[in-house]
Design a protein around this motif. Sequence first.
Motif, PDB file in Angstrom:
ATOM      1  N   ASP A   1      79.232  42.383  53.274  1.00  0.00           N
ATOM      2  CA  ASP A   1      79.947  41.393  52.472  1.00  0.00           C
ATOM      3  C   ASP A   1      79.119  40.119  52.331  1.00  0.00           C
ATOM      4  N   LEU A   2      78.597  39.645  53.436  1.00  0.00           N
ATOM      5  CA  LEU A   2      77.807  38.418  53.431  1.00  0.00           C
ATOM      6  C   LEU A   2      76.474  38.625  52.713  1.00  0.00           C
ATOM      7  N   ILE A   3      75.842  39.760  52.937  1.00  0.00           N
ATOM      8  CA  ILE A   3      74.572  40.059  52.262  1.00  0.00           C
ATOM      9  C   ILE A   3      74.776  40.114  50.749  1.00  0.00           C
ATOM     10  N   ALA A   4      75.840  40.765  50.297  1.00  0.00           N
ATOM     11  CA  ALA A   4      76.137  40.833  48.863  1.00  0.00           C
ATOM     12  C   ALA A   4      76.317  39.435  48.289  1.00  0.00           C
ATOM     13  N   ALA A   5      77.023  38.564  48.999  1.00  0.00           N
ATOM     14  CA  ALA A   5      77.251  37.187  48.526  1.00  0.00           C
ATOM     15  C   ALA A   5      75.938  36.424  48.443  1.00  0.00           C
ATOM     16  N   MET A   6      75.103  36.560  49.445  1.00  0.00           N
ATOM     17  CA  MET A   6      73.827  35.830  49.461  1.00  0.00           C
ATOM     18  C   MET A   6      72.874  36.339  48.374  1.00  0.00           C
ATOM     19  N   LEU A   7      72.816  37.654  48.184  1.00  0.00           N
ATOM     20  CA  LEU A   7      71.952  38.208  47.143  1.00  0.00           C
ATOM     21  C   LEU A   7      72.440  37.816  45.745  1.00  0.00           C
ATOM     22  N   ALA A   8      73.752  37.794  45.559  1.00  0.00           N
ATOM     23  CA  ALA A   8      74.300  37.404  44.269  1.00  0.00           C
ATOM     24  C   ALA A   8      73.975  35.934  43.976  1.00  0.00           C
TER      25      ALA A   8
ATOM     26  N   ALA B   1      83.546  32.399  53.971  1.00  0.00           N
ATOM     27  CA  ALA B   1      83.509  30.957  53.691  1.00  0.00           C
ATOM     28  C   ALA B   1      82.823  30.215  54.838  1.00  0.00           C
ATOM     29  N   ARG B   2      83.199  30.533  56.050  1.00  0.00           N
ATOM     30  CA  ARG B   2      82.595  29.882  57.216  1.00  0.00           C
ATOM     31  C   ARG B   2      81.099  30.157  57.281  1.00  0.00           C
ATOM     32  N   ASP B   3      80.713  31.414  57.125  1.00  0.00           N
ATOM     33  CA  ASP B   3      79.302  31.784  57.247  1.00  0.00           C
ATOM     34  C   ASP B   3      78.436  31.166  56.150  1.00  0.00           C
ATOM     35  N   LEU B   4      79.008  30.962  54.967  1.00  0.00           N
ATOM     36  CA  LEU B   4      78.258  30.359  53.865  1.00  0.00           C
ATOM     37  C   LEU B   4      78.394  28.836  53.827  1.00  0.00           C
ATOM     38  N   GLY B   5      79.268  28.310  54.680  1.00  0.00           N
ATOM     39  CA  GLY B   5      79.449  26.860  54.739  1.00  0.00           C
ATOM     40  C   GLY B   5      80.156  26.294  53.520  1.00  0.00           C
ATOM     41  N   ILE B   6      81.102  27.076  52.966  1.00  0.00           N
ATOM     42  CA  ILE B   6      81.871  26.602  51.814  1.00  0.00           C
ATOM     43  C   ILE B   6      83.359  26.634  52.156  1.00  0.00           C
ATOM     44  N   PRO B   7      84.182  25.851  51.440  1.00  0.00           N
ATOM     45  CA  PRO B   7      85.619  25.848  51.731  1.00  0.00           C
ATOM     46  C   PRO B   7      86.258  27.212  51.451  1.00  0.00           C
ATOM     47  N   ASP B   8      87.264  27.547  52.235  1.00  0.00           N
ATOM     48  CA  ASP B   8      87.990  28.815  52.066  1.00  0.00           C
ATOM     49  C   ASP B   8      88.490  28.997  50.638  1.00  0.00           C
ATOM     50  N   GLU B   9      88.948  27.912  50.010  1.00  0.00           N
ATOM     51  CA  GLU B   9      89.538  28.034  48.674  1.00  0.00           C
ATOM     52  C   GLU B   9      88.505  28.373  47.596  1.00  0.00           C
TER      53      GLU B   9
ATOM     54  N   PHE C   1      80.043  38.186  43.232  1.00  0.00           N
ATOM     55  CA  PHE C   1      79.495  37.394  42.131  1.00  0.00           C
ATOM     56  C   PHE C   1      80.018  35.967  42.227  1.00  0.00           C
ATOM     57  N   TRP C   2      79.216  35.061  41.739  1.00  0.00           N
ATOM     58  CA  TRP C   2      79.514  33.636  41.752  1.00  0.00           C
ATOM     59  C   TRP C   2      79.850  33.174  40.348  1.00  0.00           C
ATOM     60  N   GLU C   3      80.839  32.319  40.243  1.00  0.00           N
ATOM     61  CA  GLU C   3      81.153  31.599  39.012  1.00  0.00           C
ATOM     62  C   GLU C   3      81.098  30.125  39.381  1.00  0.00           C
ATOM     63  N   GLY C   4      79.939  29.527  39.119  1.00  0.00           N
ATOM     64  CA  GLY C   4      79.724  28.152  39.571  1.00  0.00           C
ATOM     65  C   GLY C   4      79.641  28.135  41.080  1.00  0.00           C
ATOM     66  N   ASP C   5      80.535  27.383  41.713  1.00  0.00           N
ATOM     67  CA  ASP C   5      80.540  27.310  43.178  1.00  0.00           C
ATOM     68  C   ASP C   5      81.633  28.181  43.807  1.00  0.00           C
ATOM     69  N   LYS C   6      82.246  29.050  43.005  1.00  0.00           N
ATOM     70  CA  LYS C   6      83.304  29.941  43.509  1.00  0.00           C
ATOM     71  C   LYS C   6      82.777  31.364  43.619  1.00  0.00           C
ATOM     72  N   LEU C   7      83.096  32.008  44.722  1.00  0.00           N
ATOM     73  CA  LEU C   7      82.617  33.348  45.036  1.00  0.00           C
ATOM     74  C   LEU C   7      83.754  34.358  45.001  1.00  0.00           C
ATOM     75  N   THR C   8      83.499  35.510  44.385  1.00  0.00           N
ATOM     76  CA  THR C   8      84.426  36.641  44.424  1.00  0.00           C
ATOM     77  C   THR C   8      83.693  37.812  45.057  1.00  0.00           C
ATOM     78  N   VAL C   9      84.324  38.445  46.040  1.00  0.00           N
ATOM     79  CA  VAL C   9      83.738  39.590  46.736  1.00  0.00           C
ATOM     80  C   VAL C   9      84.705  40.759  46.644  1.00  0.00           C
ATOM     81  N   TYR C  10      84.208  41.900  46.164  1.00  0.00           N
ATOM     82  CA  TYR C  10      84.954  43.158  46.187  1.00  0.00           C
ATOM     83  C   TYR C  10      84.447  43.931  47.390  1.00  0.00           C
ATOM     84  N   THR C  11      85.345  44.297  48.281  1.00  0.00           N
ATOM     85  CA  THR C  11      84.951  44.901  49.545  1.00  0.00           C
ATOM     86  C   THR C  11      85.966  45.947  50.001  1.00  0.00           C
ATOM     87  N   PRO C  12      85.553  46.901  50.835  1.00  0.00           N
ATOM     88  CA  PRO C  12      86.512  47.867  51.378  1.00  0.00           C
ATOM     89  C   PRO C  12      87.181  47.388  52.671  1.00  0.00           C
TER      90      PRO C  12
END
Length: 77
Positions: free
Chosen positions: A64-71, A33-41, A9-20
Amino acid sequence: MEPRSAVAFWEGDKLTVYTPDRAGVANCHHDIARDLGIPDEKVRVICQYMGGNFGNKNQNQDADLIAAMLAKQSGLP
């Protein structure tokens, strides 16, 4: 192969991912972060303790990346 699932889920420009990705949280964090082109922080990766590191859980996975993009697109987790 074990099933994988991730929730993001995204909160503004910050991403949180729950993953195994038990042993690879740092790798997963950086790769997303690299794949989405955003800073690590701007990426937070959370993984609950789940035992052994079987099933290639030491790096970023497609789920993980698919979940971030769909969110991002849907505005929902």
